[in-house]
Design an enzyme around this catalytic site. Structure first.
Site, PDB file in Angstrom:
ATOM      1  CE  LYS A   1      -1.408  -1.892  -4.200  1.00 41.95           C
ATOM      2  NZ  LYS A   1      -1.622  -2.399  -2.831  1.00 41.95           N
TER       3      LYS A   1
ATOM      4  CG  ASP B   1      -2.291  -0.569   0.921  1.00 41.93           C
ATOM      5  OD1 ASP B   1      -2.372  -1.408   0.002  1.00 41.93           O
ATOM      6  OD2 ASP B   1      -3.275  -0.198   1.592  1.00 41.93           O
TER       7      ASP B   1
END
Lengths: 424, 424
Positions: free
Chosen positions: B247, B171
């Site tokens: 990401k 994350d």
């Protein structure tokens, strides 16, 4: 000699010859649209200009005013064939921009009439009328401007328009497209279009985007869409659903991408052919329905590591009515944010979770943090883009004061913003 | 019968046979790594398990503790060949996760030793030592955890490590990678690696990512990098520069992408071959230099249409020392935000402008709004990612209290975060 917009001219500069039609140009400059679709700008005192074909219309000589201007294209090229009616609503932005010699920067000042004069091919596609709604750079668009624009769109549809083109700055085009998607159920195409390069630059994409937008406006795709270059070449434009599109590059012509969805389709620049890749609502499939009303007191909060959760309290204290979180990964914030999510939902402030990954679906059921967020009342935005989630929240809270009704509307797919789950 | 980590077993379930090595497993469950690289988990009371080859090491039987654990790989496969020394520092995250039966969700609880036991191939690549730095989900990483981790990395390099692997939740991996990039000038590779699927899921990407990370850790790429799946197949991993990675998907194995740069290179999973695409700093090219110190009171503010500029004043009032704006397009906010930018810079609070487009370069010299922002003292973040810009700002303000020095550091390319301008 004075040249008028639409005149066909030959320009010689340093031994090279350029031919094309005169576009709206600044004093001391001449901009032409060349046959290859590109525009070129020249300082008039450094080039030799020859008139080839004087069928230009008179320029309006000076600053454009925000007055409403009506249909200019009397000379429809195919008499006998009735062309569909399309309204071009201009809001400003690069597709309608020119250089401001006060600062040397670009401002938006052209009207729909200027665009029609600069891109004569448009008149073969539809019978246009132009109307200036606003003349602001898109970063200054606000809820008031969205509602004014939506009203104008609805008026034009009621007035018989077979399609709507909205010229818009590219910066916030995705937000405006989302706002119109929620406010209007449309029986005709509503197409937003812009340009990543100002019309005075040789590599401008204005003409191709405008022509493709016109093709979509007369098509059977009765959705709010964004039509922009699909690649960096001048081959086709993509038709993006208004709730699934995002500007993904600061400067490339093909900056707009559909996220978590294929584009609705493409428009071939040369043939005008439209290919579609997704289901879409067809022309006339649903009656016109206007559902204005948006709550501006909503905020998008992007989570970053170690960020102080007091930012949520700031919005709660400030009387905000809804919050969208742009979390990490599957939709996470740090555990110290969870009590503030609880505080918001206890205060009947919906909290919608989206992901800064942009691609993929939020799922707060996998990890403990996400589960704690759900327990605190957060709602998963599924695969909705953060920006679309914010606009949806504004719209939902403009439609109802009932918290539970708002929550259930937020969970629903209202205008293509949530695609059915394929992976969790 | 009890099976130990590393034991080779055959499992029969509903007539299908699975063979592989036992991975760290929860009570009542057995997880094996199959020969195709995938993991499979089974409830032990529903399957028949046969021991094929009992060369497993003893499990540590129960919850892992945060104690430091040392090298476990005595059985180096190629005696005579001295393997490079690599330290695996674990911080938590999916690559080191298992299901928490309290909530049914996934938490991070495995140590580096568990990973070494689960992925025996690692021992052919290097001589590992494992060390637990923290055991938190990555959304809870903070400036303190970054500094603790950076210190541990530096200690290990001083202690003779030829490369560092950091296992990290995906994350916020990009933020940690950026933080290490600014804090450490390294003579050896520092590789962050994680997993998008927990190790108990059949499609886990842990093993391939860990093996590729080990290849990079013993390579000559002396940079802070993120090594993760390059595609959804198990063919190669990409090596992303720590300041240029993001990401870009909530769940896909190939979620990590280099933005505004090619990846440094790729690692072939089968052959271990590394191909490089960009310049990089080579092993030993620069001496170790540790520059800790980060200012947590910095914020990333994402601009959305009609957003109240008071949010900037909130941070100014709150004693924040720096702000990153995530503007639209080339780096814009609405004109009503400009006076607040001026107020921040008048208070010696640097304001760095980035773009929510993510791709492309900020340029505030084209449009009037951008020019007004620059006049108000905003700094263009060039093609720096918003998240990297925030971490850089935290680091710069941890290094100097001089506003002008901070401004000039912010304008510089310090660790690959700004690429030379190719288009404006």
């Amino acid at each position: 000699m004075e040249f008028k917009q639409g005149d066909r001219v030959r320009i010689e500069k340093n031994g090279t010859v350029y031919e094309g039609r005169v576009m709206p140009s600044m004093e001391g400059y001449i901009t032409i649209k060349m046959d290859n679709g590109y525009n070129a700008g020249f300082s008039t005192d450094r080039v030799k200009i020859t008139l080839l074909e004087g069928n230009g219309e008179s320029t309006n000589g000076g600053e454009n005013s925000a007055k409403e201007s009506r249909e200019t294209g009397e000379e429809v090229t195919k008499p006998g064939k009735k062309l569909p009616k399309v309204a071009i609503l201009s809001t400003g932005g690069t597709i309608a921009s020119k250089v401001d010699y006060r600062t040397g920067a670009v401002t938006s000042q052209f009207t729909a009439d200027d665009i029609l004069a600069a891109i004569p091919e448009l008149k073969e596609i539809a019978d246009f009328k132009g109307r200036v709604i606003s003349s602001i750079l898109s970063e200054n668009m606000d809820v008031g401007a969205w509602e004014k624009l939506a009203s104008a769109v609805v008026e034009e549809i009621k007035d018989g328009a077979d399609g709507i083109i909205i010229t818009h700055g590219t910066d916030t085009m995705m937000y405006t497209a989302a706002a119109l998607s929620f406010m209007i159920e449309t029986p005709v195409p509503i197409v937003l279009v812009g340009s990543q390069r100002s019309a005075d630059r040789p590599s401008s994409d204005s003409a191709m985007n405008a022509i493709c937008a016109a093709r979509v406006a007369v098509s059977d795709i009765a959705e709010v869409s964004v039509v922009m270059h699909g690649t960096t070449s001048d081959d086709y434009c993509e038709i993006h659903r208004g709730t699934k599109v995002r500007k993904m590059h600061t400067s490339r012509r093909d900056a707009f991408k559909s996220i978590n969805s294929l584009p609705i389709g493409t428009v071939d620049y040369n043939t005008g052919e439209i290919k579609t890749f997704t289901n879409y609502i067809k022309r006339g499939e649903r009656p016109l329905k206007f559902k204005p009303g948006m709550e501006p007191k909503c905020a998008l909060v992007k989570f970053t590591p170690d960020a102080d959760p007091d930012i949520l309290d700031y919005y709660i204290r400030g009387g905000y009515r809804g919050l969208v979180l742009e979390g990490t990964g599957l939709g996470h914030v740090s555990t110290k944010w969870v009590p503030l999510i609880q505080k918001a939902t206890d205060s009947k402030i919906p909290v919608v979770v989206t992901s800064q990954c942009l691609n993929g679906r939020v799922c707060d059921r996998v990890y403990n943090t996400g589960r704690d967020m759900l327990k605190a009342g957060a709602i998963e935005g599924e695969d909705t883009l953060p920006e679309t989630a914010l606009v949806k929240l504004m719209w939902v809270l403009g439609q109802t004061d009932e918290y539970n009704e708002a929550i259930s509307m937020l969970r629903e797919n209202l205008s293509g913003e949530i695609t059915e789950c394929c992976f969790k």
